[in-house]
Design a protein around this motif. Structure first.
Motif, PDB file in Angstrom:
ATOM      1  N   GLY A   1       0.825  -1.207   0.000  1.00 15.31           N
ATOM      2  CA  GLY A   1       0.000   0.000   0.000  1.00 15.31           C
ATOM      3  C   GLY A   1       0.858   1.255   0.000  1.00 15.31           C
ATOM      4  O   GLY A   1       0.506   2.267  -0.604  1.00 15.31           O
ATOM      5  N   TYR A   2       1.982   1.162   0.687  1.00 10.58           N
ATOM      6  CA  TYR A   2       2.895   2.309   0.749  1.00 10.58           C
ATOM      7  C   TYR A   2       3.331   2.687  -0.672  1.00 10.58           C
ATOM      8  O   TYR A   2       3.257   3.855  -1.083  1.00 10.58           O
ATOM      9  N   LEU A   3       3.727   1.677  -1.433  1.00  6.37           N
ATOM     10  CA  LEU A   3       4.167   1.941  -2.805  1.00  6.37           C
ATOM     11  C   LEU A   3       3.014   2.442  -3.671  1.00  6.37           C
ATOM     12  O   LEU A   3       3.205   3.301  -4.535  1.00  6.37           O
ATOM     13  N   ALA A   4       1.825   1.899  -3.456  1.00 11.35           N
ATOM     14  CA  ALA A   4       0.673   2.317  -4.271  1.00 11.35           C
ATOM     15  C   ALA A   4       0.422   3.815  -4.077  1.00 11.35           C
ATOM     16  O   ALA A   4       0.223   4.560  -5.043  1.00 11.35           O
ATOM     17  N   ASN A   5       0.460   4.260  -2.825  1.00 16.43           N
ATOM     18  CA  ASN A   5       0.234   5.695  -2.589  1.00 16.43           C
ATOM     19  C   ASN A   5       1.368   6.537  -3.182  1.00 16.43           C
ATOM     20  O   ASN A   5       1.118   7.602  -3.757  1.00 16.43           O
ATOM     21  N   LEU A   6       2.602   6.051  -3.049  1.00 13.50           N
ATOM     22  CA  LEU A   6       3.731   6.787  -3.645  1.00 13.50           C
ATOM     23  C   LEU A   6       3.607   6.841  -5.168  1.00 13.50           C
ATOM     24  O   LEU A   6       4.182   7.717  -5.817  1.00 13.50           O
TER      25      LEU A   6
ATOM     26  N   ALA B   1       0.971   7.904   7.258  1.00 10.90           N
ATOM     27  CA  ALA B   1       2.265   8.505   6.881  1.00 10.90           C
ATOM     28  C   ALA B   1       2.550   8.378   5.385  1.00 10.90           C
ATOM     29  O   ALA B   1       3.135   9.280   4.777  1.00 10.90           O
ATOM     30  N   CYS B   2       2.141   7.281   4.760  1.00 10.84           N
ATOM     31  CA  CYS B   2       2.538   7.103   3.355  1.00 10.84           C
ATOM     32  C   CYS B   2       1.765   8.034   2.421  1.00 10.84           C
ATOM     33  O   CYS B   2       2.266   8.376   1.342  1.00 10.84           O
ATOM     34  N   LEU B   3       0.574   8.479   2.818  1.00  8.03           N
ATOM     35  CA  LEU B   3      -0.113   9.491   2.006  1.00  8.03           C
ATOM     36  C   LEU B   3       0.629  10.824   2.113  1.00  8.03           C
ATOM     37  O   LEU B   3       0.761  11.562   1.129  1.00  8.03           O
TER      38      LEU B   3
ATOM     39  N   THR C   1      -7.435  10.899   1.588  1.00  4.83           N
ATOM     40  CA  THR C   1      -7.906  10.578   2.934  1.00  4.83           C
ATOM     41  C   THR C   1      -7.831   9.085   3.205  1.00  4.83           C
ATOM     42  O   THR C   1      -8.047   8.269   2.294  1.00  4.83           O
ATOM     43  N   ASP C   2      -7.510   8.726   4.431  1.00  5.20           N
ATOM     44  CA  ASP C   2      -7.770   7.366   4.895  1.00  5.20           C
ATOM     45  C   ASP C   2      -9.293   7.209   4.876  1.00  5.20           C
ATOM     46  O   ASP C   2     -10.008   8.152   5.255  1.00  5.20           O
ATOM     47  N   ALA C   3      -9.784   6.050   4.484  1.00  6.20           N
ATOM     48  CA  ALA C   3     -11.232   5.813   4.559  1.00  6.20           C
ATOM     49  C   ALA C   3     -11.593   5.426   5.999  1.00  6.20           C
ATOM     50  O   ALA C   3     -12.548   5.937   6.571  1.00  6.20           O
TER      51      ALA C   3
ATOM     52  N   VAL D   1      -8.946   7.715  -2.128  1.00  6.88           N
ATOM     53  CA  VAL D   1      -9.480   7.047  -0.940  1.00  6.88           C
ATOM     54  C   VAL D   1      -8.566   5.870  -0.594  1.00  6.88           C
ATOM     55  O   VAL D   1      -8.478   4.907  -1.357  1.00  6.88           O
ATOM     56  N   ASP D   2      -7.889   5.981   0.546  1.00  4.85           N
ATOM     57  CA  ASP D   2      -6.997   4.908   1.010  1.00  4.85           C
ATOM     58  C   ASP D   2      -7.810   4.027   1.960  1.00  4.85           C
ATOM     59  O   ASP D   2      -8.054   4.387   3.107  1.00  4.85           O
ATOM     60  N   ASP D   3      -8.202   2.857   1.431  1.00  2.49           N
ATOM     61  CA  ASP D   3      -9.103   1.992   2.206  1.00  2.49           C
ATOM     62  C   ASP D   3      -8.364   0.798   2.811  1.00  2.49           C
ATOM     63  O   ASP D   3      -8.907  -0.312   2.874  1.00  2.49           O
ATOM     64  N   ALA D   4      -7.137   1.053   3.265  1.00  2.00           N
ATOM     65  CA  ALA D   4      -6.311  -0.025   3.829  1.00  2.00           C
ATOM     66  C   ALA D   4      -7.072  -0.803   4.909  1.00  2.00           C
ATOM     67  O   ALA D   4      -6.964  -2.019   4.998  1.00  2.00           O
ATOM     68  N   HIS D   5      -7.848  -0.078   5.736  1.00  3.96           N
ATOM     69  CA  HIS D   5      -8.509  -0.735   6.869  1.00  3.96           C
ATOM     70  C   HIS D   5      -9.994  -0.983   6.636  1.00  3.96           C
ATOM     71  O   HIS D   5     -10.697  -1.406   7.542  1.00  3.96           O
TER      72      HIS D   5
ATOM     73  N   TYR E   1      -9.314   4.680  -5.901  1.00  3.05           N
ATOM     74  CA  TYR E   1      -9.449   3.830  -4.719  1.00  3.05           C
ATOM     75  C   TYR E   1      -8.180   3.015  -4.538  1.00  3.05           C
ATOM     76  O   TYR E   1      -7.678   2.412  -5.488  1.00  3.05           O
ATOM     77  N   MET E   2      -7.659   3.020  -3.306  1.00  2.83           N
ATOM     78  CA  MET E   2      -6.495   2.185  -2.999  1.00  2.83           C
ATOM     79  C   MET E   2      -6.877   1.240  -1.865  1.00  2.83           C
ATOM     80  O   MET E   2      -7.303   1.682  -0.802  1.00  2.83           O
ATOM     81  N   GLY E   3      -6.783  -0.057  -2.121  1.00  3.82           N
ATOM     82  CA  GLY E   3      -7.070  -1.040  -1.072  1.00  3.82           C
ATOM     83  C   GLY E   3      -5.817  -1.859  -0.804  1.00  3.82           C
ATOM     84  O   GLY E   3      -5.041  -2.117  -1.732  1.00  3.82           O
ATOM     85  N   THR E   4      -5.614  -2.239   0.449  1.00  4.66           N
ATOM     86  CA  THR E   4      -4.432  -3.071   0.719  1.00  4.66           C
ATOM     87  C   THR E   4      -4.868  -4.522   0.925  1.00  4.66           C
ATOM     88  O   THR E   4      -6.016  -4.808   1.273  1.00  4.66           O
ATOM     89  N   LEU E   5      -3.928  -5.418   0.718  1.00  5.54           N
ATOM     90  CA  LEU E   5      -4.229  -6.851   0.702  1.00  5.54           C
ATOM     91  C   LEU E   5      -3.493  -7.613   1.799  1.00  5.54           C
ATOM     92  O   LEU E   5      -3.549  -8.834   1.869  1.00  5.54           O
TER      93      LEU E   5
ATOM     94  N   SER F   1      -0.782  -9.978   1.389  1.00  2.00           N
ATOM     95  CA  SER F   1       0.236  -8.941   1.206  1.00  2.00           C
ATOM     96  C   SER F   1      -0.086  -8.214  -0.083  1.00  2.00           C
ATOM     97  O   SER F   1      -0.682  -8.793  -0.988  1.00  2.00           O
ATOM     98  N   GLY F   2       0.347  -6.957  -0.165  1.00  2.30           N
ATOM     99  CA  GLY F   2       0.179  -6.214  -1.412  1.00  2.30           C
ATOM    100  C   GLY F   2      -0.940  -5.193  -1.330  1.00  2.30           C
ATOM    101  O   GLY F   2      -1.487  -4.923  -0.248  1.00  2.30           O
ATOM    102  N   ALA F   3      -1.253  -4.623  -2.486  1.00  2.00           N
ATOM    103  CA  ALA F   3      -2.276  -3.575  -2.559  1.00  2.00           C
ATOM    104  C   ALA F   3      -2.742  -3.457  -3.995  1.00  2.00           C
ATOM    105  O   ALA F   3      -2.154  -4.060  -4.906  1.00  2.00           O
TER     106      ALA F   3
HETATM  107  C1  LIG Z   1      -4.106   3.855   5.944  1.00  6.66           C
HETATM  108  C2  LIG Z   1      -2.948   3.047   5.459  1.00  6.66           C
HETATM  109  N1  LIG Z   1      -2.525   3.187   4.201  1.00  6.66           N
HETATM  110  C3  LIG Z   1      -1.510   2.479   3.718  1.00  6.66           C
HETATM  111  C4  LIG Z   1      -0.836   1.577   4.498  1.00  6.66           C
HETATM  112  C5  LIG Z   1       0.321   0.846   3.918  1.00  6.66           C
HETATM  113  O1  LIG Z   1      -0.066  -0.393   3.423  1.00  6.66           O
HETATM  114  P1  LIG Z   1       0.998  -1.560   3.325  1.00  6.66           P
HETATM  115  O2  LIG Z   1       1.177  -2.099   4.701  1.00  6.66           O
HETATM  116  O3  LIG Z   1       0.411  -2.536   2.364  1.00  6.66           O
HETATM  117  O4  LIG Z   1       2.252  -0.939   2.799  1.00  6.66           O
HETATM  118  C6  LIG Z   1      -1.247   1.379   5.835  1.00  6.66           C
HETATM  119  C7  LIG Z   1      -0.629   0.430   6.764  1.00  6.66           C
HETATM  120  O5  LIG Z   1       0.333  -0.176   6.693  1.00  6.66           O
HETATM  121  C8  LIG Z   1      -2.322   2.132   6.317  1.00  6.66           C
HETATM  122  O6  LIG Z   1      -2.730   1.999   7.593  1.00  6.66           O
END
Ligand SMILES: Cc1ncc(COP(=O)(O)O)c(C=O)c1O
Length: 386
Positions: free
Chosen positions: A108-113, A134-136, A174-176, A203-207, A231-235, A242-244
């Protein structure tokens, strides 16, 4: 070396030093750590899928068929049929707009970057909630666009800042579901503002992915779809692997595929993970009882916190923080829980704002109701001890 040593000692003295604990069992409600079994409330494995036998079997079949390494980046020769199938399934499942596609990322970190610098650059502006992950924030800085942070959930401030901005292109991110507070962003209002100011909405829907909106995520929770939504979702959280992925209009996805440096210049994730994720997505789709169980546990936890002395944040999600405030105090509380066989991580600045150190209690469908009542009982006993 001296400078580093002094800085590390200062970190330690401020109660900010972190340490890792090596887990020696599968992820789950109970894990083995440093030779003992502990009841675990520190994982984002919200649906209990990280050690599901069906995912393990799918990964094993994937390893037998594709091997363990992708061998190259997606654009060279590391893109496998398993990645392709998973991308199609994810875009159908999340459906952020008509004519959507999905693109897998290693994290997810890389996806936002990838997303933010592709959509914005010099002369543009990125607007982010102060409690965003932090990654946004890192993505906004990397883009070289003007970075404007608004107070958590403050739509009036955001609206004012958007109105004042003369930027060529605007992006609201935004974090969702906020990762350390557990509350859900006001996405309908954010989309309205994005429409009004012709901005992108990231929309960062990691959670949220896998949990909210019947598992489709937080857009589905609100019934939203629009071409300006990315839309960004993490896996690696509810999906258990793992992944996004990014799901968006096909023009956005194709632009990311062609130009996003964190996509182009990195080795593709092992295709066996995409196999495990197809099995995960099937369970997310077919087993709503996991989300129902999680809701029951959340209600049970919240009902038991009324008498605790710590601030309970207004979260309806699996993330249930108890705000203690002081770094040393939260460390002592986490250590006392650990001594009693419970693992609840202490979260401190800079992950959360100064003075809001907290226990981040993460609930999972893997927990039993008795696990939650045990946590509550130990917390109550520790509160009484003072
Ligand atoms: C809101 C949010 N976005 C992105 C990430 C990064 O995702 P990833 O762990 O897949 O790098 C996280 C947590 O790690 C997160 O809490």
């Amino acid at each position: 070396m001296d400078e580093l040593t002094v800085a590390l000692a200062a970190r330690d003295a401020a109660g900010l030093a972190r340490r890792r604990r090596a887990v020696d069992s599968p992820q789950g409600a109970h894990v083995t750590v440093e030779g003992r079994e502990v009841l675990h409330f520190g994982s984002n494995d919200y649906l209990g899928l990280a050690s599901d036998p069906r995912l393990i079997a799918a990964a094993q079949r994937g390893a037998a068929r594709f091997g363990v390494g992708a061998g190259a980046s997606h654009l060279i020769s590391g893109h496998f049929s398993a990645h392709d199938t998973l991308e199609r399934e994810l875009s159908d499942w999340v459906a952020p707009c008509a004519d959507a596609r999905a693109l897998l990322f290693s994290t997810g970190y890389l996806a936002n970057l990838a997303i933010v610098p592709v959509l914005c650059g010099r002369g543009d502006a990125v607007f982010g909630d102060r409690l965003n992950h932090a990654c946004l924030n890192d993505a906004a800085r990397l883009s070289r666009a003007q970075f404007i942070r608004y107070r958590h959930g403050d739509l009036d401030e955001l609206s004012r800042r958007l109105t004042q901005s003369r930027a060529k292109r605007k992006l609201i991110c935004t974090d969702a579901v906020f990762s350390m507070d557990g509350d859900i962003a006001p996405l309908p209002q954010l989309l309205e503002l994005a429409e009004m100011h012709d901005a992108w909405l990231l929309v960062d829907d990691a959670h949220g992915f896998g949990v909210t909106g019947g598992g489709r995520g937080t857009l589905a929770h609100f019934g939203l779809a629009a071409e300006r939504i990315v839309y960004m979702g993490t896996l690696g959280k509810a999906a258990g692997v793992s992944g996004a992925f990014v799901a968006a209009h096909r023009a956005v996805v194709e632009t990311l595929l062609q130009t996003a440096r964190p996509y182009v210049f990195t080795t593709a994730s092992p295709p066996l993970l995409a196999c495990a994720l197809q099995a995960s997505l099937a369970i997310i789709r077919d087993e709503p009882q996991r989300r129902e169980r999680l809701s029951t546990l959340i209600a049970c936890f919240r009902a038991g916190t009324a008498t605790l002395p710590w601030r309970v944040l207004p979260s309806e999600t699996a993330i249930q923080p108890l705000v203690v405030g002081d770094n040393a105090e939260v460390l002592a509380l986490s250590a006392a829980l650990w001594q009693r066989g419970l693992w609840v991580p202490a979260i401190r600045p800079p992950t959360v704002p100064q003075g809001t150190a907290r226990l981040r209690i993460a609930l999972s469908a893997a927990h039993a109701e008795t696990d939650v009542t045990r946590l509550l009982a130990v917390l109550a006993a520790l509160a009484e001890r003072g």
